[in-house]
Design a protein around this motif. Sequence first.
Motif, PDB file in Angstrom:
ATOM      1  N   ASN B 329       7.141 -11.771  -5.270  1.00 29.31           N
ATOM      2  CA  ASN B 329       7.376 -10.338  -5.182  1.00 29.31           C
ATOM      3  C   ASN B 329       8.507  -9.946  -4.260  1.00 29.31           C
ATOM      4  O   ASN B 329       8.475  -8.897  -3.631  1.00 29.31           O
ATOM      5  CB  ASN B 329       6.111  -9.614  -4.702  1.00 29.31           C
ATOM      6  CG  ASN B 329       5.056  -9.618  -5.781  1.00 29.31           C
ATOM      7  OD1 ASN B 329       5.390  -9.571  -6.962  1.00 29.31           O
ATOM      8  ND2 ASN B 329       3.810  -9.714  -5.382  1.00 29.31           N
ATOM      9  N   ALA B 330       9.512 -10.786  -4.105  1.00 26.89           N
ATOM     10  CA  ALA B 330      10.599 -10.479  -3.164  1.00 26.89           C
ATOM     11  C   ALA B 330      11.266  -9.155  -3.506  1.00 26.89           C
ATOM     12  O   ALA B 330      11.884  -8.544  -2.665  1.00 26.89           O
ATOM     13  CB  ALA B 330      11.609 -11.609  -3.156  1.00 26.89           C
ATOM     14  N   CYS B 331      11.138  -8.717  -4.739  1.00 31.85           N
ATOM     15  CA  CYS B 331      11.772  -7.459  -5.076  1.00 31.85           C
ATOM     16  C   CYS B 331      10.740  -6.349  -5.285  1.00 31.85           C
ATOM     17  O   CYS B 331      11.038  -5.263  -5.742  1.00 31.85           O
ATOM     18  CB  CYS B 331      12.635  -7.612  -6.310  1.00 31.85           C
ATOM     19  SG  CYS B 331      11.703  -8.330  -7.642  1.00 31.85           S
ATOM     20  N   GLY B 332       9.461  -6.619  -4.941  1.00 28.21           N
ATOM     21  CA  GLY B 332       8.408  -5.664  -5.240  1.00 28.21           C
ATOM     22  C   GLY B 332       8.185  -4.637  -4.132  1.00 28.21           C
ATOM     23  O   GLY B 332       8.880  -4.615  -3.115  1.00 28.21           O
ATOM     24  N   ILE B 333       7.172  -3.788  -4.371  1.00 31.71           N
ATOM     25  CA  ILE B 333       6.858  -2.707  -3.434  1.00 31.71           C
ATOM     26  C   ILE B 333       5.449  -2.924  -2.905  1.00 31.71           C
ATOM     27  O   ILE B 333       4.541  -3.253  -3.660  1.00 31.71           O
ATOM     28  CB  ILE B 333       6.921  -1.345  -4.155  1.00 31.71           C
ATOM     29  CG1 ILE B 333       8.311  -1.115  -4.754  1.00 31.71           C
ATOM     30  CG2 ILE B 333       6.530  -0.208  -3.210  1.00 31.71           C
ATOM     31  CD1 ILE B 333       8.360   0.065  -5.712  1.00 31.71           C
ATOM     32  N   LEU B 334       5.280  -2.735  -1.611  1.00 34.25           N
ATOM     33  CA  LEU B 334       3.942  -2.787  -1.032  1.00 34.25           C
ATOM     34  C   LEU B 334       3.580  -1.397  -0.504  1.00 34.25           C
ATOM     35  O   LEU B 334       4.345  -0.798   0.249  1.00 34.25           O
ATOM     36  CB  LEU B 334       3.888  -3.786   0.121  1.00 34.25           C
ATOM     37  CG  LEU B 334       2.508  -3.860   0.786  1.00 34.25           C
ATOM     38  CD1 LEU B 334       1.529  -4.626  -0.086  1.00 34.25           C
ATOM     39  CD2 LEU B 334       2.595  -4.505   2.153  1.00 34.25           C
ATOM     40  N   ILE B 335       2.437  -0.873  -0.927  1.00 35.39           N
ATOM     41  CA  ILE B 335       1.937   0.381  -0.354  1.00 35.39           C
ATOM     42  C   ILE B 335       0.824   0.001   0.595  1.00 35.39           C
ATOM     43  O   ILE B 335      -0.124  -0.684   0.206  1.00 35.39           O
ATOM     44  CB  ILE B 335       1.396   1.308  -1.463  1.00 35.39           C
ATOM     45  CG1 ILE B 335       2.519   1.648  -2.436  1.00 35.39           C
ATOM     46  CG2 ILE B 335       0.788   2.563  -0.853  1.00 35.39           C
ATOM     47  CD1 ILE B 335       2.062   2.456  -3.636  1.00 35.39           C
ATOM     48  N   ARG B 336       0.954   0.413   1.851  1.00 35.08           N
ATOM     49  CA  ARG B 336      -0.076  -0.024   2.803  1.00 35.08           C
ATOM     50  C   ARG B 336      -0.636   1.126   3.623  1.00 35.08           C
ATOM     51  O   ARG B 336       0.044   2.104   3.913  1.00 35.08           O
ATOM     52  CB  ARG B 336       0.448  -1.139   3.694  1.00 35.08           C
ATOM     53  CG  ARG B 336       1.541  -0.747   4.648  1.00 35.08           C
ATOM     54  CD  ARG B 336       2.146  -1.979   5.268  1.00 35.08           C
ATOM     55  NE  ARG B 336       1.205  -2.663   6.134  1.00 35.08           N
ATOM     56  CZ  ARG B 336       1.323  -2.698   7.465  1.00 35.08           C
ATOM     57  NH1 ARG B 336       2.325  -2.074   8.066  1.00 35.08           N
ATOM     58  NH2 ARG B 336       0.453  -3.344   8.181  1.00 35.08           N
ATOM     59  N   ALA B 337      -1.915   0.968   3.942  1.00 31.35           N
ATOM     60  CA  ALA B 337      -2.572   1.882   4.865  1.00 31.35           C
ATOM     61  C   ALA B 337      -3.461   1.024   5.728  1.00 31.35           C
ATOM     62  O   ALA B 337      -3.994   0.015   5.256  1.00 31.35           O
ATOM     63  CB  ALA B 337      -3.392   2.888   4.085  1.00 31.35           C
ATOM     64  N   GLU B 338      -3.592   1.350   6.970  1.00 26.74           N
ATOM     65  CA  GLU B 338      -4.327   0.437   7.845  1.00 26.74           C
ATOM     66  C   GLU B 338      -5.830   0.552   7.686  1.00 26.74           C
ATOM     67  O   GLU B 338      -6.555  -0.359   8.027  1.00 26.74           O
ATOM     68  CB  GLU B 338      -3.882   0.631   9.283  1.00 26.74           C
ATOM     69  CG  GLU B 338      -2.527  -0.032   9.460  1.00 26.74           C
ATOM     70  CD  GLU B 338      -2.005   0.024  10.863  1.00 26.74           C
ATOM     71  OE1 GLU B 338      -2.731   0.513  11.726  1.00 26.74           O
ATOM     72  OE2 GLU B 338      -0.860  -0.423  11.043  1.00 26.74           O
TER      73      GLU B 338
END
Lengths: 476, 413
Positions: B329-338
């Motif tokens: 996923n080097a070109c992917g998007i991560l959506i994060r919430a703690e």
Amino acid sequence: MKDQSEYIRLALPKGRLLSPTANLLKEITLNFRGYSDNTRRYRLRAAGFSHLLAKIFREKDIPIQVAIGNYDLGICGLDWVEELLARYPSSALVKISSLNYGEGGIYVVASHQTGISNIDELSARQSNWRVASEYPNLAQGFALNLRMKAFKIFPVWGAAEVYPPEDANLAILWAKDESEIETQGLIPLIKLLSVNASLIANRESLEKRDMNQILKCFSPKLVSKPRANTTVIVGLGRSNHVTFCPPEKARRIKLALPDGHQQLPAAQFLKQVGLDIYGYTTGALNRRPSTDLDWLGIKVIRPQDMPLQVANGNFDLAITGSDWLLEHLYRFPSSPVMKLLDLGFGKVKIVAAVSKDMPITNVDDLSSFIQSGKIALLRVASEYINIADKYLRDNYINPYKLIPTWGASEAFLPEDADLLIDNIQTGKTLAQHDLKVIDVLFESTACLIGSKDNVSPPDKKEKTEFLIQALRRGLL
Amino acid sequence: MESQRCKGMRDLLRKDMACFRHIEDAFRTCCTRWGYQEVRTPTLEYLHLFTATGTLTPSKLNKTYSFLDWDGWSGERVVLRPDGTIPVARLYINNLSEYEIAKLFYVTNIFAFEETGRENRERWQCGAEFLGGVGLTADVEIISLAKEVVCKLGLNNIRLQLSHAGLMKALIKELNLSHGEEAKITDRVLDGDWQALMEAKTTKPELNRLLSPLLNLKGKSSDFLQNIKALCQQVSSDLKSSMEDFINITTLLDSLSCNYEIDIMAIRGFEYYTGVCFQLLADGKKIGGGGRYDNLIPLMGGGNVPACGFALYVDPIMGLLPLENKKRNACGILIRAEEPALEVAKTCFTLAQSLRETGHTVEVSFSEQKPDNYRWVISISRTEPDQFTIIDCKQQRQWNVASVAEILDILAK
């Protein structure tokens, strides 16, 4: 008491090879007290050899016991060694040498009625060959190597000679020589293997353990040149034999009766219902006994083999134990075999038993005993592998390993198995061997079985019904 | 911890599967472009399909996984598919026999017991079968297709070895042996023991003249076969017509500038071949093979349908293709919430869904672990779930935004 691993362990045969083996052992000064035909003991010691232990097994079990390393040395016929190696060629089994007794051969035999005149016809013909044998692995190897186009192997527990021609085209069996086969009204086609009693060893034991003292004792009796396993064409064309079996049409209804323990009560029961059967006596057993009913063909086979035979339409009716019916139905749930009548005699209990020393009293204890890590893998010895397998699965017992046996399973505990699934009448034998029952799986009695798929013509149906009714009357 | 995997069985890990798919994709693309269509056969087949003479040799049969099924009380044994071609022939007979020609391909696993347990007992194959394919053009089509796939995969030092089963069988026939002896020699030869042919005594000097160069030399063009043919004129018509067939095929391959070597010993294990057979090697490893099998379908009770085909062996090819372990996923998007508070989680999933619909690869994470290997990271704070922080990990830049539209704008830049 020495640790088990310090002993050299020797597996000795029951049955046919027992008395010549006992003679041999006496001659070479390995004198095991109690190793005789009427012995009730399984564990034996040799005078003068404090580090040697012997146990008595069915011949068929010996190569397996030696291969898995439970025994360092064993004596059995070469036929059972080859049967194991045919399926598991990399078994840790070394054939040390033939011994000078127990001669015979494994033969492929046919009936005159099969009409085979040349071995090449077996591969050339399109027919679906049915092969009955106590040696299913050798039988499969034979069929594959001969390039049979289509074949079915019926493994049987015994009496393979009685299957051809009605219930199999070929049988693969042990015989002393060709003439013995011919006296049974059969033709020997090929000798697959020359058989002698053989001394065998576990490969690792031979590589690592000091067994030289024992081997030295054997050395004067070893046959210097091991016999080659040759496939000899015995030759055909001796067609002047009497045909033993009556033409099939004359015997419309085919009934299988049990040999062994069930024979006597079955014979008494049949007499009681007024069915006279000639030659079905323990003294001189005729495997094709006769009756006054000219439409009834009878064969005496092993009760273990009956459900499979009825499923395949080789017999219309059979008297076997409900244990063997269940064993068959667990293996083949869609089999058409069903119980027609409970005959009530030959009552046994199928039980789970362990050594008295094992600190458990029921099957739940067994489960927690394994979970606690006290045994890494539960070794289960049984004649009823499918019943045992289902019982263990149903009770969430895990992990386990099944050791199929061919009778005398109680001898396996405690050294070579942890749990036994076996039948008992009174429980005396178990107590004698320091075993205790932890569960009763079910009760089994003799029963009459038939096939659901049996779509018979009306007259045949009528006769089958007549027989069933006659047997039912005996139950009143 | 002790491995609980069955002996001789193999796990295909992430990078293995990437490699596997790469091979499969190349194979599928080529086959489809040649007009072949994909089929899939079941894992279980009846044993008797494989036992008749002319299918598999006894040494192969002794390694099949065969057993009685739950309804096997009739003694009918089933096997875990030990070969790819025979099931496809069965599939054709059962379902497609009204078609004179069927060009089929498959990706399948086959099972063979390997004693030590160190080699694979389950092997993967990419195979193609030209059912109804007559004559040398069909043979050359199959060879060319196999070679095209191998070239497309970028394998090195590719070698094509050619042999001819009809020629081999005719040679054995020339020895005039008894039926039993002939079968024995054929089995030995099929098990790779060609010495058996040399050992067989023959009184025909012509045959010796033929055998010696055929077994010892490796021809590089159809001229080699023409030369050998010239050496012996007094041979059976079977031998002559096999030789003629072999010459015609090699001549066509010559004219297509297809390099090969004639290695008569390159076939083994398959009794069903009747005509030309071939083997492909890359860096000295066997990676595939095939040939003509005109008798198989008639023997199995189908019509008189000639056929040829090949299979590529996926496992050795995987070993020869050191694909880069692609950064995940080097070109992917991560959506994060703690923290996965209900409102925050809902926002994360809704946002991810919107971005995926526009064609992006999006993962959602609620762990505190530092994100790695992503081009974009979008953070959502617990206190203000409608406020997003978007970071471009590559350019090291950061924005605070409040709508999906704004995010899409930034991603599009």
